[in-house]
Design a protein around this motif. Sequence first.
Motif, mmCIF file in Angstrom:
data_model
loop_
_atom_site.group_PDB
_atom_site.id
_atom_site.type_symbol
_atom_site.label_atom_id
_atom_site.label_comp_id
_atom_site.label_asym_id
_atom_site.label_seq_id
_atom_site.Cartn_x
_atom_site.Cartn_y
_atom_site.Cartn_z
ATOM 1 N N ARG A 142 49.436 -7.471 3.925
ATOM 2 C CA ARG A 142 50.979 -7.644 4.169
ATOM 3 C C ARG A 142 51.508 -6.575 4.948
ATOM 4 N N ALA A 143 52.593 -5.929 4.241
ATOM 5 C CA ALA A 143 53.022 -4.831 4.862
ATOM 6 C C ALA A 143 52.543 -3.385 4.237
ATOM 7 N N GLY A 144 51.587 -3.554 3.512
ATOM 8 C CA GLY A 144 50.839 -2.314 3.249
ATOM 9 C C GLY A 144 51.060 -1.822 1.996
ATOM 10 N N ASN A 145 50.710 -0.536 1.597
ATOM 11 C CA ASN A 145 50.817 0.010 0.304
ATOM 12 C C ASN A 145 51.539 1.472 0.452
ATOM 13 N N ALA A 146 51.869 2.145 -0.666
ATOM 14 C CA ALA A 146 52.209 3.490 -0.483
ATOM 15 C C ALA A 146 51.305 4.409 0.161
ATOM 16 N N ASN A 175 47.717 6.548 5.258
ATOM 17 C CA ASN A 175 48.521 6.091 6.243
ATOM 18 C C ASN A 175 49.294 4.468 5.655
ATOM 19 N N GLY A 176 49.285 4.357 4.533
ATOM 20 C CA GLY A 176 49.777 3.117 3.872
ATOM 21 C C GLY A 176 49.090 1.853 4.524
ATOM 22 N N TYR A 177 47.852 1.894 4.495
ATOM 23 C CA TYR A 177 46.960 0.764 4.981
ATOM 24 C C TYR A 177 47.152 -0.154 3.901
#
Length: 536
Positions: A249-253, A244-246
């Motif tokens: 900051r703005a997260g991961n792939a 889920n892109g956790y």
Amino acid sequence: MSRTAPVGTPLGDAFHVFDTTLRDGAQREGISYSVADKLAVARHLDALGVGFIEGGWPGAMPKDTEFFARARELDLRHAALVAFGATRRPGLAADHDPQVRALLDSAAPVVTLVAKSDRRHIERALRTDVAENCAMVTDTVAFLRGEGRRVFVDAEHFFDGYAFDPDTALRVLEAAVNAGADVAVLCDTNGGMLPLGIAEVVTEVAARTGFRLGIHCQDDTGCAVANSVAAVQAGATHVQCTANGYGERAGNADLFAVVGNLVTKLGMPVLPDGRFSELTRTSHALAAIANIAPERHQAYVGTSAFAHKAGLHASAIKVDPELYNHMDPVDVGNGQRVLVTEMAGRASVELKGSELGLDLAGHPDAVSSVVATVKEREAKGWSYEASDASLELLMRSALGSSQQAPFTLESYRVITERRQDGQVVAEATVKILVDGERLIATAEGNGPVNALDAALRAALTPSCPWLADVELSDYKVRILTRGTAAVTRVLLESTDHAGSWSTVGVHGNVVEASWLALVDALAYAALRRTPVAASR
């Protein structure tokens, strides 16, 4: 390729799907996995079929050390467990570095080492020189390889370092691969890259080195998924993602978007047979473990990913669902939904009726009635896109159904009392007719809606014993206009042993809006127990 490619035999070691939810993903603000949570996440990821699960940093994090100690409980069938750690410290032999020894003690068959590849970080953060940094990489990789571990190296800040001093960045990769690292992972640690830049660098590095390359992207520009796919198209054969892109900051792939794109757009069978359809279920299960509500609009797996609101879309979908879907949502375990709102036309209503088990196609007058009613009510603040139960009752009424709430209201009254001790109690009295019999019941609650619900149950339960199974599980109020005479919309979610349903009510009085939603909730609960509903 714009449609789903067939998923055959997975690529195996020719391509790596590497998940780092338990390390990088756990850095997201608001996530705090227990060891039991980490084990549960690993089981779901293994069941999905990812190739590698990075479990954390043993030796640096007590929780991660415990996780690896309990990893034998996992019985992984598809994935290899990976321990993450740093290279030896400057001036210290790898076999004497406690952190490196902890990587061995984890018993993980694979180790990912993070190494500085930006000269500025080497000199300012590590406070050493490029030669010693490369020696740290070489010594640690060689030591772990000598102990029988497979090693991947994450070249931290690679893209920024390559732009600043490409020779140093490449020297770090050479130190890793020449010492026995299987993959040199190029990390966009600050998340500042864009897809064309990623593709250009990966292509150039692959041509200059011939090394097996991986990609690790942060989402600070909103491009982590696109950057990861661009890197694969440019030659990377190892992609690191999080569920889920956790991430920080703005997260991961996002693992599910990356895998979705690799399979459906590039035709790469990166998961074992039959596992691609588990994407949606896995995404939601991992969101539940993280205690984070699933993102409704998430690509591929979100509940709104294949939801259509515009009437123009619905008209085309009625002819052919592929006209407005980029793939069949069933392939990822998701489904298509049609939303009926003021934007809806006849096709939207017919498709939504079919979704709800009602055949409206042969009833043009009923369709016209529903379209007109929805438009009129939505102009006054009603919303049916999140209240399928109220919409179904409206459709059934247009079709001439006599299905109603199991009572007729004569009147209700609600009073709120604030007592001397500060306690606030609501009391409701309802007067209803059930099969011609006049019933009166009074009950207390912690608020007007709770009191009304309790009074209704007291009156209805003798004739409707199934009410014991029905609970109000959620109550949302939205003020639609300003001022003390504001129009209020109430959304109720109700549940029983078989599922849940949502209803809506709108009025200038919040109690009346709540009452309208409550009446629909009970009417739908009664409908679920009729032979007509059971046969849908």
